[in-house]
Design a protein around this motif. Sequence first.
Motif, PDB file in Angstrom:
ATOM      1  N   THR A   1       0.851  -1.185   0.000  1.00  0.00           N
ATOM      2  CA  THR A   1       0.000   0.000   0.000  1.00  0.00           C
ATOM      3  C   THR A   1       0.883   1.229   0.000  1.00  0.00           C
ATOM      4  O   THR A   1       2.052   1.181   0.406  1.00  0.00           O
ATOM      5  N   MET A   2       0.336   2.331  -0.469  1.00  0.00           N
ATOM      6  CA  MET A   2       1.107   3.574  -0.483  1.00  0.00           C
ATOM      7  C   MET A   2       1.492   3.979   0.940  1.00  0.00           C
ATOM      8  O   MET A   2       2.611   4.423   1.195  1.00  0.00           O
ATOM      9  N   ALA A   3       0.567   3.794   1.881  1.00  0.00           N
ATOM     10  CA  ALA A   3       0.853   4.177   3.262  1.00  0.00           C
ATOM     11  C   ALA A   3       1.963   3.303   3.845  1.00  0.00           C
ATOM     12  O   ALA A   3       2.902   3.798   4.483  1.00  0.00           O
ATOM     13  N   GLY A   4       1.864   1.986   3.621  1.00  0.00           N
ATOM     14  CA  GLY A   4       2.870   1.077   4.149  1.00  0.00           C
ATOM     15  C   GLY A   4       4.230   1.294   3.509  1.00  0.00           C
ATOM     16  O   GLY A   4       5.264   1.288   4.186  1.00  0.00           O
ATOM     17  N   LEU A   5       4.236   1.499   2.194  1.00  0.00           N
ATOM     18  CA  LEU A   5       5.496   1.747   1.504  1.00  0.00           C
ATOM     19  C   LEU A   5       6.108   3.062   1.978  1.00  0.00           C
ATOM     20  O   LEU A   5       7.326   3.165   2.157  1.00  0.00           O
ATOM     21  N   GLY A   6       5.248   4.056   2.194  1.00  0.00           N
ATOM     22  CA  GLY A   6       5.742   5.335   2.695  1.00  0.00           C
ATOM     23  C   GLY A   6       6.450   5.181   4.030  1.00  0.00           C
ATOM     24  O   GLY A   6       7.502   5.777   4.268  1.00  0.00           O
ATOM     25  N   ARG A   7       5.876   4.367   4.910  1.00  0.00           N
ATOM     26  CA  ARG A   7       6.516   4.139   6.208  1.00  0.00           C
ATOM     27  C   ARG A   7       7.873   3.449   6.042  1.00  0.00           C
ATOM     28  O   ARG A   7       8.815   3.733   6.780  1.00  0.00           O
ATOM     29  N   GLU A   8       7.953   2.544   5.063  1.00  0.00           N
ATOM     30  CA  GLU A   8       9.211   1.829   4.840  1.00  0.00           C
ATOM     31  C   GLU A   8      10.330   2.769   4.414  1.00  0.00           C
ATOM     32  O   GLU A   8      11.491   2.583   4.791  1.00  0.00           O
ATOM     33  N   VAL A   9      10.006   3.767   3.603  1.00  0.00           N
ATOM     34  CA  VAL A   9      11.045   4.643   3.035  1.00  0.00           C
ATOM     35  C   VAL A   9      11.059   6.032   3.647  1.00  0.00           C
ATOM     36  O   VAL A   9      11.825   6.898   3.219  1.00  0.00           O
ATOM     37  N   GLY A  10      10.195   6.267   4.644  1.00  0.00           N
ATOM     38  CA  GLY A  10      10.187   7.564   5.309  1.00  0.00           C
ATOM     39  C   GLY A  10       9.532   8.670   4.518  1.00  0.00           C
ATOM     40  O   GLY A  10       9.973   9.830   4.561  1.00  0.00           O
ATOM     41  N   MET A  11       8.473   8.331   3.791  1.00  0.00           N
ATOM     42  CA  MET A  11       7.731   9.319   2.997  1.00  0.00           C
ATOM     43  C   MET A  11       6.246   9.162   3.292  1.00  0.00           C
ATOM     44  O   MET A  11       5.784   8.086   3.653  1.00  0.00           O
TER      45      MET A  11
END
Length: 206
Positions: A35-45
């Motif tokens: 998910t965009m939210a989960g991926l964002g957390r992974e990369v700090g965005m």
Amino acid sequence: MTPAPSRRRNAAPPREDVLAAAMETIAARGLDGLTMAGLGREVGMSSGHLLYYFRTKDELLLQTLEWSEGRLGAERGALLSREGPVRERLDAYVDLYVPDGPRDPHWTLWLEVWNRSQYADDDARARQAAIEGAWHRDLVALLAEGISRDEFRPVDPARTAARMRALLDGFSVHVAVGIPGTGRPQVLSHVADFITETLLLSRPAA
């Protein structure tokens, strides 16, 4: 004197880091876990920041596939440029093509992009065709070399490559989704038989 500002914590990471994180997520949790939210957390965005760069999840998936294919393309180029019999390099091509097993992350991504392609715009379709075209051109060149060196029968390289890739795609889908009786070893055996029956020159009995 004012010290130079440190890099902001929310500065965008390199694009490759985002795509690598997306691929790792697919490998670990499947497409449902991306998910965009989960991926964002992974990369700090933030998910909004990701959407600014990728616009849609479809675009994120396609760019991730292009990134993964770029790495495979480099590996394929190294394999196909090796010295030795063409049959050995053809086997290496097949080995690289066929998924490692069910839920292979690269093939999981391919299947999703294919599924969404019926609704894709012309640009996305052209980019998918470019990926397919690279695999096809390399196979045509390999078959043509085998024919020129009298390792293979004088078949039409382009036509035979199209048939062989259709065979590989069909079997690879079976491997990727885990259809019983079509695991990677069985598929490699079927493809080896096809190569022998279609391409190899018959030798007179001793």
